[in-house]
Design a protein around this motif. Structure first.
Motif, short mmCIF file in Angstrom:
data_model
loop_
_atom_site.label_atom_id
_atom_site.label_comp_id
_atom_site.label_asym_id
_atom_site.label_seq_id
_atom_site.Cartn_x
_atom_site.Cartn_y
_atom_site.Cartn_z
N ALA A 154 0.83 -1.21 0.00
CA ALA A 154 0.00 0.00 0.00
C ALA A 154 0.86 1.26 0.00
O ALA A 154 0.47 2.29 0.53
N LEU A 155 2.05 1.16 -0.61
CA LEU A 155 2.87 2.36 -0.79
C LEU A 155 2.26 3.21 -1.88
O LEU A 155 1.46 2.73 -2.69
N PHE A 156 2.64 4.50 -1.92
CA PHE A 156 2.12 5.40 -2.94
C PHE A 156 3.12 5.42 -4.09
O PHE A 156 4.20 6.00 -3.97
N PRO A 157 2.78 4.80 -5.24
CA PRO A 157 3.78 4.61 -6.30
C PRO A 157 4.20 5.90 -7.00
O PRO A 157 5.20 5.90 -7.70
N TRP A 158 3.44 7.00 -6.83
CA TRP A 158 3.84 8.25 -7.48
C TRP A 158 4.84 9.03 -6.62
O TRP A 158 5.32 10.07 -7.03
N PHE B 153 4.94 11.53 3.61
CA PHE B 153 3.48 11.68 3.50
C PHE B 153 2.83 11.80 4.87
O PHE B 153 2.08 12.73 5.14
N GLY B 154 3.14 10.84 5.74
CA GLY B 154 2.55 10.86 7.07
C GLY B 154 3.13 11.97 7.94
O GLY B 154 2.42 12.56 8.76
N HIS C 98 8.42 1.09 -7.73
CA HIS C 98 8.44 -0.07 -8.63
C HIS C 98 9.83 -0.65 -8.82
O HIS C 98 9.99 -1.71 -9.40
N ARG D 37 7.42 3.62 7.05
CA ARG D 37 6.37 4.63 6.95
C ARG D 37 5.44 4.58 8.17
O ARG D 37 4.97 5.60 8.64
N ASP E 213 -6.57 -0.34 0.15
CA ASP E 213 -5.43 -0.36 1.06
C ASP E 213 -4.72 0.99 1.14
O ASP E 213 -4.36 1.45 2.22
N GLU E 214 -4.50 1.63 -0.02
CA GLU E 214 -3.76 2.89 0.00
C GLU E 214 -4.55 3.98 0.72
O GLU E 214 -3.99 4.79 1.44
N ALA F 124 -4.25 3.20 4.34
CA ALA F 124 -2.93 3.59 4.83
C ALA F 124 -2.90 5.10 5.07
O ALA F 124 -2.42 5.56 6.11
N LEU G 229 -2.36 7.21 8.56
CA LEU G 229 -1.26 8.18 8.64
C LEU G 229 -1.76 9.57 9.01
O LEU G 229 -0.97 10.49 9.13
N LYS H 207 -4.61 9.30 -11.96
CA LYS H 207 -4.49 10.46 -12.85
C LYS H 207 -4.36 10.07 -14.33
O LYS H 207 -4.94 10.71 -15.18
N ALA I 143 3.93 -0.33 -12.22
CA ALA I 143 4.76 0.11 -11.10
C ALA I 143 4.08 -0.13 -9.77
O ALA I 143 4.72 -0.40 -8.78
N SER I 144 2.75 -0.02 -9.78
CA SER I 144 2.05 -0.08 -8.49
C SER I 144 1.83 -1.51 -8.03
O SER I 144 1.43 -1.74 -6.90
#
Lengths: 270, 294
Positions: free
Chosen positions: A97-101, A110-111, A145, A159, B185-186, B189, B193, B210, B292-293
């Motif tokens: 659940a990481l933010f890939p961007w 982020f947090g 990635h 995180r 999930d994101e 998360a 946070l 996007k 990538a995700s």
């Protein structure tokens, strides 16, 4: 708040689950995910919840995390009832659940950006501190990635740690990893837990993993989701998952899980 | 770290050529390729070339003169105005609908998904007629609208409404499967946070979709500027007032003004080519970010 204060570990929480019940409607059926579940978790304790899928262990984790509400009963963190997600309780998932961007450090920031009272320089230093803790300081500019599965979970762990929570809620965080990586992370997680004392609730269906990590292993049974039995694991840390002693624990827990409780070294808590 | 070698192997396998025994004979491959190319040339490249050739038949001066005509300029303005309202409206609706469908359980969800597809299923002409029936002089609200001096049919609002209806599914259709695959999930998360619902939307949900969103907007815009059927019914073809570019092409053609007609048509053709280029770029980035995700 100054930086050394910010990096000083927050006191771990005491959690108290009191008579929590939760029902779901799934494809027309009513499922009793949790049925009057009560559980006490001490400050800085590492507790593993084990059970077959559908036994409500993830639901309980979500309720403690404040992402879901119980139908009845309540969860107290240091005496305060939990009603919503909070920075004191961080959650980690099976998929990172990481933010890939964002890059690796961006994910940690982020947090930290959402945490009031931190200056930019402090946020960067905090992020670097936790990246060092999980051994990924060289990858701070890497994209998500580009990371392997194990590295992604390390970033996810960093995180979770960065906002300095009192509780870590981990939902099968190593289930999607290969065996070698997983064993490495067992070692790392125990090491980090001893360094940054947190109360940890760790959900898994892997009995051996639970016996390796937990101070206590709580066994759930499904339909309705209830606590069936609990085991104290009295082995010294850091534990190696490949030892015979650990195998003995996991055998007796597995036997209990299958319904025929046999097996020798078994210290039933209380 | 040992896991680093695991992932690239799975994707590399598909790029290997087939084993020799399962490959087709050379003449089969050449024939199939030739058939495809001839088909492409005949049905795509030839008409494309014809549009520009006809438009430029009396020279470059005549070609550009076609755009200085006040009616042509009015048509360009109206087309841009229509797209400028219909596309953002559908983008907002599409995100809202996809979000609701992908992230929350509720009654009537499948009905909503079916309704979103309605504009694709129904003929645009019928879509236009429906609005004439509702807002036209003899329609349900016709007399009320006349009493209050509000003109919708045979006026700009009707064109915008009809265009919005026809282009309504593009963004939502693109986003629903994307957001369903992404799961929660994101967002969870982000919530733990410390992000509020609104912060989660702007900082997690929107960055996550996007490229899909942009892709949907590009297709939606192409259709909004090119729509003929529904707009034709509600427009009334008043030159310089309710004429969009596609309608203007038809009017000029019917007046035997072939150079003007094809010159204006070439504008729409250029729009199509630009759309295709943008679409390809976005598709490429989209695929890169999706792989990538995971």
């Amino acid at each position: 708040m100054t930086l050394p204060d910010e990096l000083r570990n927050e006191e771990p929480s005491k959690l108290s689950v009191q008579g929590v019940s939760k029902r779901f409607r799934s494809r027309g059926h009513l499922v009793q995910a949790l049925d009057n579940v009560s559980l006490e978790v001490g400050e800085g304790e590492f507790v593993c919840l084990v059970g077959p899928s559908g036994c409500g262990k993830t639901t309980l984790l979500n309720i403690i995390g404040g992402l879901e509400h119980a139908d009845s009963g309540q969860v107290l963190a240091d005496g305060q009832p939990i009603t919503s997600p909070g920075r004191d309780r961080m959650m980690m998932f099976q998929e990172s659940a990481l933010f890939p961007w964002l890059d690796v450090r961006g994910n940690l920031l982020f947090g930290l950006k959402l945490k009031p009272g931190l200056r930019r320089k402090e946020r960067l230093e905090i992020a670097d501190f936790y990246l060092r803790l999980v051994g990924l300081e060289r990858f701070r500019k890497a994209h998500v990635h580009e990371l392997s599965g194990g590295m992604k979970q390390r970033v996810a762990l960093a995180r979770c740690l960065a906002p300095n929570p009192r509780v870590l809620l981990m939902d099968e965080p190593f289930a999607a990893l290969d065996a070698l990586t997983r064993e490495q992370l067992y070692g790392d997680l125990q090491h980090i837990w001893q360094e940054r004392k947190k109360t940890i609730i760790f959900v898994t269906h892997n009995v051996r993993e639970a016996a390796c990590l937990g101070d206590r292993v709580i066994l759930f049974s499904p339909n309705p989701g209830r606590i069936r039995e609990e085991f104290k694991v009295g082995l010294p840390r850091p534990r190696d998952i490949n030892t015979v002693e650990l195998a003995r624990y996991s055998t007796s827990i597995t036997a209990a899980l299958k319904g025929h409780a046999v097996g020798e070294p078994r210290e039933v808590a209380e | 770290m040992p896991a680093a070698v695991a992932s690239p192997l799975t994707t590399a396998g598909s790029r290997n050529p087939l084993p020799r025994a399962s490959r087709d004979a050379a003449w089969v491959r050449w024939t199939l390729t030739a058939v495809a190319l001839v088909f492409l040339a005949f049905f795509l490249a030839l008409p494309l070339a014809a549009v520009f050739a006809e438009g430029l038949r009396r020279g470059v001066a005549a070609y550009f003169a076609s755009f200085r005509d006040t009616d042509a300029l009015a048509a360009i303005r109206l087309t841009l105005l229509t797209a400028a309202i219909a596309v953002p409206a559908n983008a907002v609706f599409g995100v809202a609908a996809a979000w609701a469908i992908a992230k929350f359980p509720f009654r009537g969800k499948s009905l909503l998904i079916t309704l979103i597809d309605l504009p694709f299923a129904v003929s645009p002409v019928i879509a236009g007629l429906v609005y004439v029936l509702i807002f036209g002089a003899n329609g349900w609200f016709g007399s009320w609208l006349i009493d209050h001096d509000v003109r919708i049919i045979f006026a700009v609002p009707g064109i915008i409404i009809a265009t919005t209806f026809v282009t309504f599914p593009f963004v939502a259709r693109e986003l629903i499967p994307l957001m369903q695959a992404q799961g929660n999930d994101e967002e969870y998360a982000a919530a733990t946070l410390g992000a509020s619902g609104w912060q989660t939307f702007w900082r997690v949900t929107l960055p996550n979709i996007k490229w899909g969103l942009l892709y949907g907007i590009i297709l939606c815009n192409a259709r909004a500027m090119g729509e003929f059927g529904a707009v034709s019914v509600v427009s009334g073809h008043i030159r310089g007032e309710t004429d969009t570019l596609p309608l203007h092409v038809e009017i000029l053609y019917n007046e035997y003004n072939f150079v003007g007609s094809f010159a204006v048509a070439s504008l729409l053709t250029l729009l199509a080519l630009v759309t295709l280029v943008l679409k390809t770029i976005v598709e490429w980035r989209h695929a890169a970010s999706r792989s990538a995700s995971t």
